[in-house]
Design a protein around this motif. Structure first.
Motif, PDB file in Angstrom:
ATOM      1  N   GLU A  21      50.041 -15.998   5.301  1.00 37.68           N
ATOM      2  CA  GLU A  21      48.667 -16.167   5.294  1.00 37.68           C
ATOM      3  C   GLU A  21      48.312 -15.167   4.314  1.00 37.68           C
ATOM      4  OE1 GLU A  21      47.973 -15.250   9.447  1.00 37.68           O
ATOM      5  OE2 GLU A  21      46.706 -17.141   9.655  1.00 37.68           O
ATOM      6  N   PRO A  22      48.369 -15.280   3.090  1.00 38.21           N
ATOM      7  CA  PRO A  22      48.521 -14.200   1.762  1.00 38.21           C
ATOM      8  C   PRO A  22      47.003 -14.317   1.488  1.00 38.21           C
ATOM      9  CG  PRO A  22      49.174 -16.400   1.066  1.00 38.21           C
ATOM     10  CD  PRO A  22      49.198 -16.666   2.427  1.00 38.21           C
ATOM     11  N   ILE A  23      45.925 -14.847   1.917  1.00 41.94           N
ATOM     12  CA  ILE A  23      44.631 -14.652   1.595  1.00 41.94           C
ATOM     13  C   ILE A  23      43.516 -14.326   2.806  1.00 41.94           C
ATOM     14  CG2 ILE A  23      44.499 -16.112  -0.610  1.00 41.94           C
ATOM     15  CD1 ILE A  23      43.044 -18.118   0.832  1.00 41.94           C
ATOM     16  N   LYS A  24      44.206 -13.852   3.814  1.00 38.90           N
ATOM     17  CA  LYS A  24      43.722 -13.908   5.340  1.00 38.90           C
ATOM     18  C   LYS A  24      42.786 -12.595   5.101  1.00 38.90           C
ATOM     19  CE  LYS A  24      46.856 -11.061   7.746  1.00 38.90           C
ATOM     20  NZ  LYS A  24      47.877 -11.090   8.906  1.00 38.90           N
ATOM     21  N   LEU A  25      42.680 -11.772   4.353  1.00 38.52           N
ATOM     22  CA  LEU A  25      41.642 -10.702   4.126  1.00 38.52           C
ATOM     23  C   LEU A  25      40.566 -10.802   3.053  1.00 38.52           C
ATOM     24  CD1 LEU A  25      43.801  -7.501   4.918  1.00 38.52           C
ATOM     25  CD2 LEU A  25      42.799  -9.013   6.523  1.00 38.52           C
ATOM     26  N   LEU A  26      40.710 -11.931   2.533  1.00 42.86           N
ATOM     27  CA  LEU A  26      39.419 -12.259   1.582  1.00 42.86           C
ATOM     28  C   LEU A  26      38.398 -13.335   1.994  1.00 42.86           C
ATOM     29  CD1 LEU A  26      41.841 -13.110  -1.809  1.00 42.86           C
ATOM     30  CD2 LEU A  26      41.020 -10.841  -0.865  1.00 42.86           C
ATOM     31  N   PHE A  27      37.319 -12.905   1.159  1.00 44.57           N
ATOM     32  CA  PHE A  27      36.290 -13.674   1.428  1.00 44.57           C
ATOM     33  C   PHE A  27      36.244 -14.909   0.507  1.00 44.57           C
ATOM     34  CE2 PHE A  27      34.785  -9.718   3.473  1.00 44.57           C
ATOM     35  CZ  PHE A  27      34.148 -10.002   4.100  1.00 44.57           C
ATOM     36  N   LYS A  28      35.307 -15.966   0.889  1.00 42.36           N
ATOM     37  CA  LYS A  28      35.496 -17.281  -0.146  1.00 42.36           C
ATOM     38  C   LYS A  28      35.271 -16.741  -1.610  1.00 42.36           C
ATOM     39  CE  LYS A  28      35.511 -21.151   1.349  1.00 42.36           C
ATOM     40  NZ  LYS A  28      36.499 -21.902   1.501  1.00 42.36           N
ATOM     41  N   ASP A  29      34.313 -15.978  -1.988  1.00 40.80           N
ATOM     42  CA  ASP A  29      33.940 -15.772  -3.317  1.00 40.80           C
ATOM     43  C   ASP A  29      35.132 -15.079  -3.924  1.00 40.80           C
ATOM     44  OD1 ASP A  29      33.677 -13.286  -1.947  1.00 40.80           O
ATOM     45  OD2 ASP A  29      32.091 -12.683  -3.444  1.00 40.80           O
ATOM     46  N   GLU A  30      35.768 -14.176  -3.280  1.00 40.38           N
ATOM     47  CA  GLU A  30      37.106 -13.801  -3.528  1.00 40.38           C
ATOM     48  C   GLU A  30      38.136 -14.607  -4.018  1.00 40.38           C
ATOM     49  OE1 GLU A  30      37.316  -9.136  -1.929  1.00 40.38           O
ATOM     50  OE2 GLU A  30      37.104 -10.737  -0.571  1.00 40.38           O
ATOM     51  N   VAL A  31      38.473 -15.473  -2.934  1.00 41.23           N
ATOM     52  CA  VAL A  31      39.329 -16.622  -2.899  1.00 41.23           C
ATOM     53  C   VAL A  31      39.041 -17.518  -4.450  1.00 41.23           C
ATOM     54  CG1 VAL A  31      40.313 -18.699  -2.161  1.00 41.23           C
ATOM     55  CG2 VAL A  31      39.682 -16.964  -0.610  1.00 41.23           C
ATOM     56  N   ARG A  32      37.919 -17.561  -4.804  1.00 39.50           N
ATOM     57  CA  ARG A  32      37.519 -18.299  -5.959  1.00 39.50           C
ATOM     58  C   ARG A  32      37.839 -17.751  -7.201  1.00 39.50           C
ATOM     59  NH1 ARG A  32      34.798 -22.553  -4.064  1.00 39.50           N
ATOM     60  NH2 ARG A  32      33.265 -22.306  -2.383  1.00 39.50           N
ATOM     61  N   VAL A  33      37.770 -16.188  -7.218  1.00 42.54           N
ATOM     62  CA  VAL A  33      38.087 -15.428  -8.418  1.00 42.54           C
ATOM     63  C   VAL A  33      39.644 -15.460  -8.642  1.00 42.54           C
ATOM     64  CG1 VAL A  33      38.113 -12.951  -9.416  1.00 42.54           C
ATOM     65  CG2 VAL A  33      35.948 -13.987  -8.020  1.00 42.54           C
ATOM     66  N   VAL A  34      40.254 -15.078  -7.623  1.00 42.33           N
ATOM     67  CA  VAL A  34      41.850 -15.393  -7.585  1.00 42.33           C
ATOM     68  C   VAL A  34      42.122 -16.845  -8.172  1.00 42.33           C
ATOM     69  CG1 VAL A  34      43.894 -15.247  -6.085  1.00 42.33           C
ATOM     70  CG2 VAL A  34      42.094 -13.755  -5.833  1.00 42.33           C
ATOM     71  N   GLY A  35      41.510 -17.750  -7.446  1.00 43.94           N
ATOM     72  CA  GLY A  35      41.756 -19.329  -8.067  1.00 43.94           C
ATOM     73  C   GLY A  35      41.632 -19.166  -9.388  1.00 43.94           C
ATOM     74  N   LYS A  36      40.735 -18.788  -9.957  1.00 44.32           N
ATOM     75  CA  LYS A  36      40.457 -18.823 -11.433  1.00 44.32           C
ATOM     76  C   LYS A  36      41.421 -18.078 -12.002  1.00 44.32           C
ATOM     77  CE  LYS A  36      37.419 -19.666 -13.880  1.00 44.32           C
ATOM     78  NZ  LYS A  36      37.303 -20.809 -14.908  1.00 44.32           N
ATOM     79  N   ALA A  37      41.929 -16.887 -11.697  1.00 48.56           N
ATOM     80  CA  ALA A  37      43.079 -16.136 -12.447  1.00 48.56           C
ATOM     81  C   ALA A  37      44.372 -16.637 -12.148  1.00 48.56           C
ATOM     82  CB  ALA A  37      43.097 -14.648 -11.669  1.00 48.56           C
ATOM     83  N   LEU A  38      44.595 -17.836 -11.282  1.00 47.18           N
ATOM     84  CA  LEU A  38      45.650 -18.487 -11.089  1.00 47.18           C
ATOM     85  C   LEU A  38      45.887 -19.635 -12.064  1.00 47.18           C
ATOM     86  CD1 LEU A  38      46.250 -18.150  -7.262  1.00 47.18           C
ATOM     87  CD2 LEU A  38      47.953 -17.269  -9.172  1.00 47.18           C
TER      88      LEU A  38
END
Length: 327
Positions: free
Chosen positions: A176-193
């Motif tokens: 569960e690599p994103i289990k400590l992230l909030f949704k807005d943070e997940v989106r920033v990571v998704g953009k970076a990926l």
């Protein structure tokens, strides 16, 4: 590796591409250490959470990730195709695509109770996913798109991908690599990926998909009317600058008809209901004030282009008293 289900008080919020890159590098290292040379399985819905997890794992372990995308026939227009295009064709993912549309819709035939519909969809998803998992050898891990609000609200397990729902013998160690992230943070990571905006900024979408927007017993023709009207609404909102402004917008097709006139003849067709709301926490919601001219244009497109529809309605109800979804 980050352990536990509590976000550290001093954990920096991921708000910039630089912080996202740092998070990605740390997670890639952690994932390689956890997984080693073993294989990991992921239910890839195409939503932002599972997509970011997939992209992280592809970066970390490549072909050791086996992603299963189950098309239950209740996705929005073009979504299954987007998953295949992005992950199989662009990211070279080890992707298994399962078109289980007939299987799901046959199980749902004649079922009108919303809770029964949800249970059938959830149970059948687990059945299909378990069947695909049972065909694979050497799987040691199950990846999940759990994010921090899931942990706060539901003890850390997403019901739609619930590992506890798998049959005996198909239990895996969780990743569960994103289990400590909030949704807005997940989106920033998704953009970076490098994931496309249409995936990263996808609206919230219920696990049962269009099954909760095709009210009452689902029929294939009404489901198609729902899918097409929803696509028109999303297209017009994007064209008119509302895509990032409105939190959630969609269409609903109820299980009743009304009289109308189409092509100079009396018609007996369904209405389409438009829902567009803004919210901070989904506990309350306000209705978006859509320009009347735009509503008229959308109405004209829907009644002209969508088969079986002769009326368009706009839901003006905030939450409370109405919920965001209709079922």
């Amino acid at each position: 590796m980050t352990t536990g289900n509590v976000r550290p008080a001093d954990m920096e919020r991921i708000t910039t591409p630089e912080l996202a890159e740092k998070f990605i590098a740390e997670q890639v290292a952690d994932l390689r250490a956890q997984i080693g040379d073993k294989k990991v399985l992921l239910a890839l819905s195409g939503g932002v959470d599972s997509s970011v997890v997939a992209a992280l794992l592809i970066k970390a372990v490549g072909q050791q990730l086996v992603s299963v995308h189950v098309n239950h026939g209740l996705l929005r227009k073009g979504e299954a195709e987007q998953v295949v295009e992005v992950f199989r064709n662009q990211l070279n993912a080890n992707l298994i695509y399962v078109d289980a549309t007939d299987r799901f819709l046959d199980k749902l035939a004649g079922v009108s109770d919303p809770e029964r519909k949800r249970k059938i969809i959830g149970a059948e998803f687990i059945n299909v996913f378990a069947e695909e998992a049972g065909k694979l050898n050497g799987i040691s891990f199950l990846a999940q798109g759990t994010i921090y609000p899931d942990i706060i609200e539901s003890d850390g397990v997403k019901s739609h991908h619930n590992v506890g729902g798998l049959p005996e013998g198909l239990q895996f160690e969780l990743v569960e690599p994103i289990k400590l992230l909030f949704k807005d943070e997940v989106r920033v990571v998704g953009k970076a990926l490098g994931l496309p905006d249409g995936m990263v900024f996808r609206q919230p979408f219920p696990g049962p998909g269009l099954g909760v927007r095709c009210l009452g017993a689902i029929t294939r023709d009404r489901l198609e009317a729902l899918r097409e009207s929803d696509a028109i609404l999303r297209e017009e909102f994007a064209k008119n600058g509302l895509q990032g402004k409105v939190w959630q917008y969609f269409t609903v097709v109820p299980d009743f008809k009304s009289t109308g006139v189409k092509d100079g003849k009396r018609s007996w067709d369904w209405p389409v209901i438009i829902r567009a709301v803004n919210t901070r926490d989904a506990m309350t919601a306000t209705v978006e004030n859509i320009p009347f001219e735009l509503l008229q244009h959308i109405t004209n497109r829907i009644v002209t282009e969508v088969s079986g529809v002769n009326r368009v309605l706009y839901d003006l109800t905030p939450k409370p008293t109405g919920t965001i979804e209709w079922e």
